[in-house]
Design a protein around this motif. Structure first.
Motif, PDB file in Angstrom:
ATOM      1  N   ILE A  61     -10.141 -19.389 -52.642  1.00 45.32           N
ATOM      2  CA  ILE A  61     -11.520 -18.905 -52.628  1.00 45.32           C
ATOM      3  C   ILE A  61     -11.913 -18.359 -51.259  1.00 45.32           C
ATOM      4  O   ILE A  61     -12.739 -17.445 -51.164  1.00 45.32           O
ATOM      5  CB  ILE A  61     -12.468 -20.022 -53.074  1.00 45.32           C
ATOM      6  CG1 ILE A  61     -12.211 -20.347 -54.550  1.00 45.32           C
ATOM      7  CG2 ILE A  61     -13.932 -19.640 -52.879  1.00 45.32           C
ATOM      8  CD1 ILE A  61     -12.931 -21.577 -55.037  1.00 45.32           C
ATOM      9  N   HIS A  62     -11.319 -18.903 -50.203  1.00 42.65           N
ATOM     10  CA  HIS A  62     -11.673 -18.430 -48.869  1.00 42.65           C
ATOM     11  C   HIS A  62     -10.759 -17.322 -48.369  1.00 42.65           C
ATOM     12  O   HIS A  62     -10.840 -16.933 -47.195  1.00 42.65           O
ATOM     13  CB  HIS A  62     -11.674 -19.608 -47.899  1.00 42.65           C
ATOM     14  CG  HIS A  62     -12.754 -20.601 -48.176  1.00 42.65           C
ATOM     15  ND1 HIS A  62     -12.586 -21.665 -49.027  1.00 42.65           N
ATOM     16  CD2 HIS A  62     -14.036 -20.656 -47.747  1.00 42.65           C
ATOM     17  CE1 HIS A  62     -13.712 -22.355 -49.098  1.00 42.65           C
ATOM     18  NE2 HIS A  62     -14.606 -21.760 -48.339  1.00 42.65           N
ATOM     19  N   ASP A  91     -14.061 -11.526 -44.679  1.00 44.62           N
ATOM     20  CA  ASP A  91     -15.194 -11.941 -43.855  1.00 44.62           C
ATOM     21  C   ASP A  91     -15.160 -13.429 -43.522  1.00 44.62           C
ATOM     22  O   ASP A  91     -16.062 -13.937 -42.866  1.00 44.62           O
ATOM     23  CB  ASP A  91     -16.527 -11.585 -44.531  1.00 44.62           C
ATOM     24  CG  ASP A  91     -16.647 -12.130 -45.948  1.00 44.62           C
ATOM     25  OD1 ASP A  91     -15.637 -12.629 -46.485  1.00 44.62           O
ATOM     26  OD2 ASP A  91     -17.747 -12.038 -46.521  1.00 44.62           O
ATOM     27  N   ILE A  92     -14.125 -14.148 -43.948  1.00 48.18           N
ATOM     28  CA  ILE A  92     -13.964 -15.558 -43.594  1.00 48.18           C
ATOM     29  C   ILE A  92     -12.706 -15.678 -42.747  1.00 48.18           C
ATOM     30  O   ILE A  92     -11.591 -15.730 -43.260  1.00 48.18           O
ATOM     31  CB  ILE A  92     -13.866 -16.451 -44.842  1.00 48.18           C
ATOM     32  CG1 ILE A  92     -15.104 -16.270 -45.727  1.00 48.18           C
ATOM     33  CG2 ILE A  92     -13.733 -17.921 -44.430  1.00 48.18           C
ATOM     34  CD1 ILE A  92     -15.061 -17.077 -47.009  1.00 48.18           C
ATOM     35  N   THR A  93     -12.891 -15.708 -41.450  1.00 48.64           N
ATOM     36  CA  THR A  93     -11.754 -15.760 -40.531  1.00 48.64           C
ATOM     37  C   THR A  93     -11.289 -17.202 -40.340  1.00 48.64           C
ATOM     38  O   THR A  93     -12.038 -18.150 -40.606  1.00 48.64           O
ATOM     39  CB  THR A  93     -12.155 -15.190 -39.163  1.00 48.64           C
ATOM     40  OG1 THR A  93     -13.145 -16.050 -38.572  1.00 48.64           O
ATOM     41  CG2 THR A  93     -12.728 -13.774 -39.300  1.00 48.64           C
ATOM     42  N   SER A 106     -17.852 -21.528 -47.202  1.00 46.05           N
ATOM     43  CA  SER A 106     -18.392 -20.480 -48.048  1.00 46.05           C
ATOM     44  C   SER A 106     -18.736 -21.003 -49.430  1.00 46.05           C
ATOM     45  O   SER A 106     -19.130 -22.129 -49.625  1.00 46.05           O
ATOM     46  CB  SER A 106     -17.445 -19.292 -48.089  1.00 46.05           C
ATOM     47  OG  SER A 106     -16.455 -19.423 -49.053  1.00 46.05           O
ATOM     48  N   ASP A 107     -18.578 -20.148 -50.473  1.00 44.24           N
ATOM     49  CA  ASP A 107     -18.943 -20.602 -51.804  1.00 44.24           C
ATOM     50  C   ASP A 107     -17.725 -21.232 -52.448  1.00 44.24           C
ATOM     51  O   ASP A 107     -17.168 -20.751 -53.417  1.00 44.24           O
ATOM     52  CB  ASP A 107     -19.458 -19.422 -52.637  1.00 44.24           C
ATOM     53  CG  ASP A 107     -20.205 -19.892 -53.860  1.00 44.24           C
ATOM     54  OD1 ASP A 107     -20.485 -21.092 -53.931  1.00 44.24           O
ATOM     55  OD2 ASP A 107     -20.501 -19.072 -54.727  1.00 44.24           O
ATOM     56  N   ALA A 108     -17.334 -22.375 -51.910  1.00 39.68           N
ATOM     57  CA  ALA A 108     -16.031 -22.939 -52.215  1.00 39.68           C
ATOM     58  C   ALA A 108     -15.862 -23.416 -53.630  1.00 39.68           C
ATOM     59  O   ALA A 108     -14.779 -23.750 -54.044  1.00 39.68           O
ATOM     60  CB  ALA A 108     -15.738 -24.100 -51.261  1.00 39.68           C
ATOM     61  N   ILE A 158     -21.293 -17.075 -40.918  1.00 42.80           N
ATOM     62  CA  ILE A 158     -21.181 -18.060 -41.994  1.00 42.80           C
ATOM     63  C   ILE A 158     -22.422 -18.025 -42.865  1.00 42.80           C
ATOM     64  O   ILE A 158     -22.338 -18.076 -44.102  1.00 42.80           O
ATOM     65  CB  ILE A 158     -20.963 -19.469 -41.416  1.00 42.80           C
ATOM     66  CG1 ILE A 158     -19.658 -19.520 -40.624  1.00 42.80           C
ATOM     67  CG2 ILE A 158     -20.944 -20.512 -42.535  1.00 42.80           C
ATOM     68  CD1 ILE A 158     -19.415 -20.848 -39.927  1.00 42.80           C
ATOM     69  N   ALA A 159     -23.577 -17.938 -42.229  1.00 49.14           N
ATOM     70  CA  ALA A 159     -24.825 -17.882 -42.994  1.00 49.14           C
ATOM     71  C   ALA A 159     -24.832 -16.688 -43.936  1.00 49.14           C
ATOM     72  O   ALA A 159     -25.281 -16.788 -45.088  1.00 49.14           O
ATOM     73  CB  ALA A 159     -26.015 -17.820 -42.039  1.00 49.14           C
TER      74      ALA A 159
END
Length: 276
Positions: free
Chosen positions: A124-125, A129-131, A2-4, A76-77
């Motif tokens: 950050i993750h 929505d980030i499994t 993601s936007d890490a 992811i996109a």
């Protein structure tokens, strides 16, 4: 991932604590710590030597292709596109990811810098929505794709020792991030899981198409040998396999472009082999 590198994570991964010292002025990874002293290698040292010293340029291209590969997963996109960083500043966003990954590889997860990066990634993750499965796939891409590119386009293939070291790094980072991993104890298991996941989850999406358009125009062109950079995005598309092109709605480049890319990469590999 993601936007890490947004917010405080960006500061940590981009240099306030020294990881930017892993890069030279052109953004290439280097093999020394920020103070200029030779690095002490951890147990994953063979992997660190491969990506930071032996084939750093190939590793950067492979990592970039791993990043692009995540665009084929719609969830992811969507996460990447929603931040706006990939479309507005794709080179900066990808470099931030590279700095974090190369920093972890070069400094080690147990170093002070490594612990800071891992904590930044975990924080950050930490969003619904980030499994863990999505994170597992991203990490697999970041581990597997550089090795694939080296095998195909480097001046020599990856050795068994380097693959084992890469798996050790992958497993250590998976554990640090609290992610599930392959249970068969080798990188081949990660690759099989990754391929199966792609066969089930690759699909076209508007976010994926948007990310590809931004990336192929600037980021991948900057990673390619100078004679090829002006032909992006057709050259960039030549580096994608058919399943990924389908997921990103990318047409197969014309045969002359594919032949030129193949020739240029093979010529570079021959030159490096002769010099080694």
């Amino acid at each position: 991932m993601s936007d890490a590198q947004s917010g405080s994570g960006a500061r940590e991964a981009n240099g306030e604590h020294g990881v930017s010292g892993m890069y030279d002025a052109q953004g290439a990874p280097r093999a020394y710590d920020p103070q200029g002293a030779p690095r002490a290698y951890d147990p994953q040292g063979a992997f660190a030597r491969l990506v930071l010293e032996t084939m750093p340029e190939e590793s950067r291209v492979g990592l970039t292709l791993g990043f692009v590969r995540t665009f084929g997963i719609p969830e992811i996109a969507q996460v990447l596109d929603s931040t706006g960083r990939m479309t507005n500043e794709p080179r900066g966003r990808a470099k931030a990811t590279g700095v974090a990954m190369f920093g972890l590889i070069g400094q080690g997860l147990e170093s002070a810098e490594g612990r800071r990066i891992v904590e930044s990634l975990r924080r950050i993750h930490d969003r619904p929505d980030i499994t863990p499965e999505l994170m597992r796939y991203v990490l697999a891409c970041f581990t597997v794709c550089p090795l694939r590119f080296i095998d195909r386009h480097g001046y020599r293939p990856v050795t068994a020792e380097e693959r084992d070291a890469a798996y050790t790094f992958h497993l250590s980072l998976s554990d640090a991030l609290g992610l599930p991993d392959s249970e068969d104890g080798q990188l081949d298991g990660v690759e099989r899981w990754m391929s199966d996941y792609e066969s089930r989850r690759f699909a076209p999406s508007e976010a994926g198409r948007t990310l590809w358009a931004a990336t192929s125009r600037g980021l991948l062109a900057a990673r390619l040998p100078a004679p090829l950079a002006g032909l992006a995005p057709a050259v960039a598309a030549s580096l994608l396999d058919e399943p990924l092109r389908t997921a990103l709605d990318v047409r197969r480049p014309p045969a002359p472009v594919r032949a030129l890319v193949t020739y240029a990469l093979r010529a570079r590999a021959r030159s490096r082999r002769a010099a080694s």
